[in-house]
Write a protein that holds these residues in place. Structure first.
Motif, mmCIF file in Angstrom:
data_model
loop_
_atom_site.group_PDB
_atom_site.id
_atom_site.type_symbol
_atom_site.label_atom_id
_atom_site.label_comp_id
_atom_site.label_asym_id
_atom_site.label_seq_id
_atom_site.Cartn_x
_atom_site.Cartn_y
_atom_site.Cartn_z
ATOM 1 N N GLN A 29 -4.243 6.965 -2.561
ATOM 2 C CA GLN A 29 -3.357 6.031 -1.865
ATOM 3 C C GLN A 29 -4.076 5.323 -0.721
ATOM 4 O O GLN A 29 -3.934 4.107 -0.542
ATOM 5 N N THR A 31 -7.308 4.808 -0.440
ATOM 6 C CA THR A 31 -8.285 3.900 -1.027
ATOM 7 C C THR A 31 -7.617 2.600 -1.451
ATOM 8 O O THR A 31 -8.134 1.507 -1.190
ATOM 9 N N LYS A 32 -6.458 2.703 -2.082
ATOM 10 C CA LYS A 32 -5.723 1.526 -2.534
ATOM 11 C C LYS A 32 -5.302 0.659 -1.351
ATOM 12 O O LYS A 32 -5.508 -0.565 -1.354
ATOM 13 N N VAL A 33 -4.739 1.271 -0.328
ATOM 14 C CA VAL A 33 -4.275 0.523 0.839
ATOM 15 C C VAL A 33 -5.447 -0.151 1.546
ATOM 16 O O VAL A 33 -5.366 -1.308 1.954
ATOM 17 N N ALA A 35 -8.404 -1.028 0.246
ATOM 18 C CA ALA A 35 -8.913 -2.119 -0.586
ATOM 19 C C ALA A 35 -7.999 -3.341 -0.504
ATOM 20 O O ALA A 35 -8.471 -4.477 -0.383
ATOM 21 N N GLU A 36 -6.690 -3.123 -0.562
ATOM 22 C CA GLU A 36 -5.743 -4.236 -0.470
ATOM 23 C C GLU A 36 -5.862 -4.943 0.874
ATOM 24 O O GLU A 36 -5.850 -6.176 0.946
ATOM 25 N N ARG A 37 -5.989 -4.172 1.950
ATOM 26 C CA ARG A 37 -6.107 -4.761 3.288
ATOM 27 C C ARG A 37 -7.399 -5.567 3.398
ATOM 28 O O ARG A 37 -7.415 -6.667 3.941
ATOM 29 N N LEU A 39 -9.167 -6.993 0.964
ATOM 30 C CA LEU A 39 -9.074 -8.203 0.149
ATOM 31 C C LEU A 39 -8.168 -9.246 0.790
ATOM 32 O O LEU A 39 -8.467 -10.440 0.777
ATOM 33 N N SER A 40 -7.077 -8.809 1.373
ATOM 34 C CA SER A 40 -6.159 -9.719 2.044
ATOM 35 C C SER A 40 -6.839 -10.385 3.237
ATOM 36 O O SER A 40 -6.721 -11.598 3.441
ATOM 37 N N THR A 41 -7.577 -9.611 4.004
ATOM 38 C CA THR A 41 -8.293 -10.152 5.157
ATOM 39 C C THR A 41 -9.358 -11.145 4.708
ATOM 40 O O THR A 41 -9.510 -12.217 5.301
#
Length: 55
Positions: A29, A31-33, A35-37, A39-41
């Motif tokens: 979880q 790792t997912k959060v 990576a998402e943060r 990529l969003s940045t």
């Protein structure tokens, strides 16, 4: 920036190793959060640079 040991201790409190490393575990979880943060940045920076370059 560093991860505070106390925060990790609270996150781990009362959990078994399987809660961390199993499918859907906390490590997965986090790792997912993360990576998402990231990529969003990256996308935000890219779009901002494009807007500034077009102006």
């Amino acid at each position: 920036m560093s991860i505070v040991k106390d925060q990790l201790d609270r996150l781990m409190e009362g959990r078994s190793p399987g809660d961390f490393f199993g499918k859907g575990g906390i490590l997965s979880q986090l790792t997912k959060v993360l990576a998402e943060r990231a990529l969003s940045t990256e996308l935000d920076v890219h779009l901002r640079e494009e807007r500034e370059g077009a102006a």
